[in-house]
Design a protein around this motif. Structure first.
Motif, PDB file in Angstrom:
ATOM      1  N   PRO A   4       0.830  -1.194   0.000  1.00 50.48           N
ATOM      2  CA  PRO A   4       0.000   0.000   0.000  1.00 50.48           C
ATOM      3  C   PRO A   4       0.863   1.242   0.000  1.00 50.48           C
ATOM      4  CG  PRO A   4       0.050  -0.991   2.180  1.00 50.48           C
ATOM      5  CD  PRO A   4       0.779  -1.925   1.266  1.00 50.48           C
ATOM      6  N   GLU A   5       0.397   2.285  -0.641  1.00 52.38           N
ATOM      7  CA  GLU A   5       1.135   3.537  -0.698  1.00 52.38           C
ATOM      8  C   GLU A   5       0.152   4.667  -0.928  1.00 52.38           C
ATOM      9  OE1 GLU A   5       3.004   5.061  -4.333  1.00 52.38           O
ATOM     10  OE2 GLU A   5       4.906   4.711  -3.317  1.00 52.38           O
ATOM     11  N   THR A   6       0.307   5.753  -0.230  1.00 52.50           N
ATOM     12  CA  THR A   6      -0.521   6.914  -0.505  1.00 52.50           C
ATOM     13  C   THR A   6       0.125   7.709  -1.617  1.00 52.50           C
ATOM     14  OG1 THR A   6       0.641   8.180   1.198  1.00 52.50           O
ATOM     15  CG2 THR A   6      -1.379   7.055   1.851  1.00 52.50           C
ATOM     16  N   THR A  18      -3.944   3.303  -3.409  1.00 54.81           N
ATOM     17  CA  THR A  18      -2.806   3.071  -4.297  1.00 54.81           C
ATOM     18  C   THR A  18      -1.978   1.900  -3.809  1.00 54.81           C
ATOM     19  OG1 THR A  18      -2.739   5.437  -4.749  1.00 54.81           O
ATOM     20  CG2 THR A  18      -0.827   4.181  -5.423  1.00 54.81           C
ATOM     21  N   GLU A  19      -1.519   1.075  -4.753  1.00 53.95           N
ATOM     22  CA  GLU A  19      -0.652  -0.043  -4.402  1.00 53.95           C
ATOM     23  C   GLU A  19       0.456  -0.173  -5.432  1.00 53.95           C
ATOM     24  OE1 GLU A  19      -2.189  -4.102  -4.983  1.00 53.95           O
ATOM     25  OE2 GLU A  19      -3.995  -3.177  -5.810  1.00 53.95           O
ATOM     26  N   LEU A  20       1.572  -0.708  -4.973  1.00 49.44           N
ATOM     27  CA  LEU A  20       2.694  -1.006  -5.852  1.00 49.44           C
ATOM     28  C   LEU A  20       2.707  -2.495  -6.138  1.00 49.44           C
ATOM     29  CD1 LEU A  20       5.425   1.191  -4.147  1.00 49.44           C
ATOM     30  CD2 LEU A  20       4.271   1.643  -6.315  1.00 49.44           C
ATOM     31  N   VAL A  21       3.013  -2.828  -7.387  1.00 47.89           N
ATOM     32  CA  VAL A  21       3.001  -4.225  -7.821  1.00 47.89           C
ATOM     33  C   VAL A  21       4.301  -4.529  -8.536  1.00 47.89           C
ATOM     34  CG1 VAL A  21       1.793  -5.973  -9.173  1.00 47.89           C
ATOM     35  CG2 VAL A  21       0.492  -4.114  -8.132  1.00 47.89           C
ATOM     36  N   ASP A  22       5.000  -5.546  -8.075  1.00 52.17           N
ATOM     37  CA  ASP A  22       6.245  -5.951  -8.730  1.00 52.17           C
ATOM     38  C   ASP A  22       5.938  -6.773  -9.980  1.00 52.17           C
ATOM     39  OD1 ASP A  22       7.955  -4.739  -6.912  1.00 52.17           O
ATOM     40  OD2 ASP A  22       7.956  -6.465  -5.570  1.00 52.17           O
TER      41      ASP A  22
END
Length: 224
Positions: A4-6, A18-22
């Motif tokens: 998770p990331e703002t 917002t989310e980061l995905v590898d």
């Protein structure tokens, strides 16, 4: 892996998740605008010259959740990494494949979409990923001034429901340049590749964006 990331600078107003995905192409970012009681997910990515701040993507993220369609704005790894030049199409496809499990994890049908280069990615990968449909915004039918370098075969390869939304003055392909069977179903008169309209046009910029969102809203309502 997702984290998770703002990310408040997206300009999408309050409430985005917002989310980061590898992925194998690097770390991508998904900004979600979720619908209550969603029936579909519309996943859209940006073009080679911009990001999810594009006016049409912002408008869809604001409007579609009110029609039971969650919107996932996908930033390709090259944008997340701060690079200014998009990689080769093969790498863009790799990034899109890598985010797909996160887009599909809620078990809802996923409409694969994008603008410009993102539309090409959606067309090329729809079959293998099991997309429910494809949304192509400002499909770059050819490089400006080079109609002989047509990319119509990418559209023709789509075997699921397809909606093409095109600006009437898009230098990457005006509606009348498309093969008859692939002619855009929704046209924004006077609009360029970014769906911007000149001040002298008989419609305002708000009118132009409303044509985009109305067309996509009506089309998604027909999808099972």
């Amino acid at each position: 892996m997702t984290d998770p990331e703002t990310h408040p600078e997206t300009g999408l107003g309050t409430g985005p998740e917002t989310e980061l995905v590898d992925t194998e192409a690097g770390r991508a970012r998904i900004t979600w605008r979720r619908a209550a009681d969603a029936r579909l997910v519309l996943a859209v990515s940006h073009g080679a010259g911009g990001g999810i701040e594009a006016r049409d993507l912002r408008a869809l993220a604001e409007v579609l959740p009110g029609h039971r369609v969650s919107v996932a704005l996908v930033e390709q790894p090259w944008r997340v990494a701060g690079k200014k030049v998009a990689p080769a199409p093969r790498t863009l496809d790799t990034g899109w494949r890598g985010v797909w499990p996160a887009l599909a994890r809620e078990g809802l049908p996923v409409v694969s979409g994008g603008r410009s280069a993102g539309a090409r990615v959606a067309c090329r990968t729809a079959g293998e990923l099991g997309a429910a449909a494809v949304l192509a915004l400002s499909f770059p039918l050819h490089p400006p001034g080079r109609p002989e370098r047509s990319r119509a075969e990418e559209l023709a390869g789509v075997t699921v429901p397809l909606l093409v939304v095109q600006g009437g003055a898009d230098p990457f392909g005006r509606p009348e340049e498309f093969p008859a069977a692939l002619r855009p179903a929704a046209v924004v008169p006077h609009a360029d590749h970014a769906f911007a309209v000149p001040k002298r046009a008989p419609l305002t910029q708000a009118d132009a964006l409303r044509l985009v969102t109305d067309a996509v809203t009506a089309w998604t309502a027909t999808l099972p």
